[in-house]
Design a protein around this motif. Structure first.
Motif, PDB file in Angstrom:
ATOM      1  N   LEU A 166     -14.041  -2.397   7.973  1.00  0.00           N
ATOM      2  CA  LEU A 166     -13.090  -2.565   9.060  1.00  0.00           C
ATOM      3  C   LEU A 166     -12.654  -1.200   9.572  1.00  0.00           C
ATOM      4  O   LEU A 166     -12.695  -0.207   8.851  1.00  0.00           O
ATOM      5  N   ILE A 202      -3.406  -8.659  -7.707  1.00  0.00           N
ATOM      6  CA  ILE A 202      -3.852  -7.280  -7.862  1.00  0.00           C
ATOM      7  C   ILE A 202      -2.676  -6.461  -8.371  1.00  0.00           C
ATOM      8  O   ILE A 202      -1.588  -6.520  -7.810  1.00  0.00           O
ATOM      9  N   TYR A 250       0.848  -1.183   0.000  1.00  0.00           N
ATOM     10  CA  TYR A 250       0.000   0.000   0.000  1.00  0.00           C
ATOM     11  C   TYR A 250       0.887   1.238   0.000  1.00  0.00           C
ATOM     12  O   TYR A 250       1.965   1.234   0.581  1.00  0.00           O
ATOM     13  N   SER A 293     -14.738  -3.213   1.719  1.00  0.00           N
ATOM     14  CA  SER A 293     -14.448  -4.131   0.629  1.00  0.00           C
ATOM     15  C   SER A 293     -15.745  -4.730   0.117  1.00  0.00           C
ATOM     16  O   SER A 293     -16.796  -4.604   0.752  1.00  0.00           O
ATOM     17  N   ASP A 300     -19.593  -4.637   1.253  1.00  0.00           N
ATOM     18  CA  ASP A 300     -20.354  -5.455   2.188  1.00  0.00           C
ATOM     19  C   ASP A 300     -19.543  -5.880   3.401  1.00  0.00           C
ATOM     20  O   ASP A 300     -19.984  -6.714   4.186  1.00  0.00           O
ATOM     21  N   TYR A 301     -18.360  -5.335   3.528  1.00  0.00           N
ATOM     22  CA  TYR A 301     -17.545  -5.664   4.698  1.00  0.00           C
ATOM     23  C   TYR A 301     -16.696  -4.452   5.035  1.00  0.00           C
ATOM     24  O   TYR A 301     -16.107  -3.852   4.138  1.00  0.00           O
ATOM     25  N   PHE A 348      -8.573   4.671  10.753  1.00  0.00           N
ATOM     26  CA  PHE A 348      -8.959   4.516   9.350  1.00  0.00           C
ATOM     27  C   PHE A 348     -10.127   3.560   9.248  1.00  0.00           C
ATOM     28  O   PHE A 348     -10.143   2.512   9.892  1.00  0.00           O
ATOM     29  N   LEU A 393     -17.236  -8.352  -1.391  1.00  0.00           N
ATOM     30  CA  LEU A 393     -17.069  -9.758  -1.747  1.00  0.00           C
ATOM     31  C   LEU A 393     -17.509  -9.989  -3.181  1.00  0.00           C
ATOM     32  O   LEU A 393     -16.935 -10.762  -3.909  1.00  0.00           O
ATOM     33  N   TYR A 445      -6.298  -7.232   8.045  1.00  0.00           N
ATOM     34  CA  TYR A 445      -4.922  -7.310   7.603  1.00  0.00           C
ATOM     35  C   TYR A 445      -3.965  -7.055   8.758  1.00  0.00           C
ATOM     36  O   TYR A 445      -4.306  -6.389   9.716  1.00  0.00           O
ATOM     37  N   GLY A 457     -15.171  -9.644  -6.073  1.00  0.00           N
ATOM     38  CA  GLY A 457     -14.213 -10.734  -6.235  1.00  0.00           C
ATOM     39  C   GLY A 457     -12.776 -10.344  -6.051  1.00  0.00           C
ATOM     40  O   GLY A 457     -11.882 -11.166  -6.185  1.00  0.00           O
ATOM     41  N   THR A 458     -12.513  -9.080  -5.746  1.00  0.00           N
ATOM     42  CA  THR A 458     -11.113  -8.681  -5.640  1.00  0.00           C
ATOM     43  C   THR A 458     -10.625  -8.648  -4.195  1.00  0.00           C
ATOM     44  O   THR A 458      -9.445  -8.740  -3.958  1.00  0.00           O
ATOM     45  N   TYR A 459     -11.544  -8.499  -3.274  1.00  0.00           N
ATOM     46  CA  TYR A 459     -11.199  -8.514  -1.856  1.00  0.00           C
ATOM     47  C   TYR A 459     -10.133  -7.499  -1.493  1.00  0.00           C
ATOM     48  O   TYR A 459      -9.357  -7.699  -0.585  1.00  0.00           O
ATOM     49  N   LYS A 460     -10.054  -6.428  -2.207  1.00  0.00           N
ATOM     50  CA  LYS A 460      -9.134  -5.382  -1.810  1.00  0.00           C
ATOM     51  C   LYS A 460      -9.913  -4.365  -1.004  1.00  0.00           C
ATOM     52  O   LYS A 460     -11.109  -4.162  -1.204  1.00  0.00           O
ATOM     53  N   TYR A 461      -9.212  -3.745  -0.095  1.00  0.00           N
ATOM     54  CA  TYR A 461      -9.851  -2.796   0.773  1.00  0.00           C
ATOM     55  C   TYR A 461      -9.599  -1.383   0.300  1.00  0.00           C
ATOM     56  O   TYR A 461      -8.502  -1.031  -0.091  1.00  0.00           O
ATOM     57  N   ILE A 462     -10.630  -0.585   0.349  1.00  0.00           N
ATOM     58  CA  ILE A 462     -10.516   0.833   0.049  1.00  0.00           C
ATOM     59  C   ILE A 462     -10.526   1.561   1.381  1.00  0.00           C
ATOM     60  O   ILE A 462     -11.459   1.395   2.179  1.00  0.00           O
ATOM     61  N   PHE A 463      -9.498   2.359   1.599  1.00  0.00           N
ATOM     62  CA  PHE A 463      -9.360   3.039   2.880  1.00  0.00           C
ATOM     63  C   PHE A 463      -9.830   4.485   2.807  1.00  0.00           C
ATOM     64  O   PHE A 463      -9.678   5.146   1.776  1.00  0.00           O
ATOM     65  N   GLY A 464     -10.367   4.964   3.937  1.00  0.00           N
ATOM     66  CA  GLY A 464     -10.597   6.394   4.088  1.00  0.00           C
ATOM     67  C   GLY A 464      -9.276   7.075   4.442  1.00  0.00           C
ATOM     68  O   GLY A 464      -8.245   6.425   4.613  1.00  0.00           O
ATOM     69  N   TRP A 476      -6.620 -15.330   0.403  1.00  0.00           N
ATOM     70  CA  TRP A 476      -7.293 -14.529  -0.605  1.00  0.00           C
ATOM     71  C   TRP A 476      -8.779 -14.866  -0.580  1.00  0.00           C
ATOM     72  O   TRP A 476      -9.159 -16.015  -0.579  1.00  0.00           O
TER      73      TRP A 476
END
Lengths: 114, 114
Positions: B34, A56, A35, B93, B31-32, B89, B95, A103, B98-105, A97
């Motif tokens: 953190l 990714i 990141y 993400s 849908d998820y 933060f 589901l 994380y 299908g990428t399961y990457k997290y987008i952060f604030g 995955w």
């Protein structure tokens, strides 16, 4: 023992140089990430590897090349460094995955390009 | 386009009182969610998560609330302690993507005053 360790913690280098940042995790996780935290503290994913396979690859300059020799290591090599590459880079890992576990992040590498 | 927003860059709260950190998102496919806590010079540490099938998740002093219709989540810390002073933060993400990457604030800096 540090779960996710990055080296070096600080890196100051001149424009045009090539540098690498190393990341190692001892958690037995299958998936690792890089990141970038920009000056506005926004964390953006760059790369992710699952069991040494790239899964990714966000839109980053091709001067950035990740390398995963095994699933415990994910290194980031940067060619021809530019001023805009200055940022904090975080390595992270997760158990697998497609699993929504939190994380585990490394402490970050502060890269300063002068 | 920032899909996850933390509109308050900072927050100060008196020790013992409730801290409420807010996070808004725009992508209805998330849908998820953190929350991460980050101390200076350290990597973010996972704090608490919530799935979109729930509207509340509690862990000790920390509770996360999810309002799907408003695309809003909040983290409540009760009672707040000086050791809670950090940057928080939120991340989201999907589901389904299908990428399961997290987008952060971008984070909210919480300062708990003794």
């Amino acid at each position: 023992d540090t779960a996710v360790s990055q080296t070096p913690k600080y890196l100051v280098t001149q424009m045009g140089n090539d540098k690498s940042i190393k990341c190692e995790q001892n958690l037995g996780h299958d998936t690792m990430y890089w990141y970038k935290q920009d000056s506005k503290k926004f964390l953006k994913i760059m790369f992710s590897y699952n069991n040494k396979e790239l899964i990714i690859n966000e839109t980053v300059p091709n001067r950035f090349s990740p390398k995963s020799p095994d699933k415990a290591h994910l290194n980031l090599h940067i060619n021809s460094l530019e001023l805009g590459d200055s940022a904090v880079y975080f390595c992270a890992s997760s158990p697998g995955w497609g699993e929504n576990y939190g994380y585990t992040f490394g402490s970050g590498t502060r890269l300063t390009v002068v | 386009d920032q899909q996850v927003k933390q509109n308050s860059p900072s927050l100060s709260v008196q020790e013992g009182r409730i801290s409420i950190l807010n996070c808004d998102y725009t992508n209805s496919m998330f849908d998820y969610f953190l929350w991460y806590k980050k101390y200076p010079a350290e990597g973010p540490t996972f704090l608490i998560s919530i799935s979109s099938i729930k509207d509340k998740n509690e862990d000790g002093r920390f509770t996360v609330f999810l309002n799907k219709s408003a695309k809003h989540l909040s983290l409540h810390i009760v009672p707040s302690q000086p050791g809670d002073s950090a940057v928080y933060f939120c991340a989201a993400s999907s589901l389904l993507s299908g990428t399961y990457k997290y987008i952060f604030g971008t984070g909210t800096r919480l300062k708990v005053l003794a």
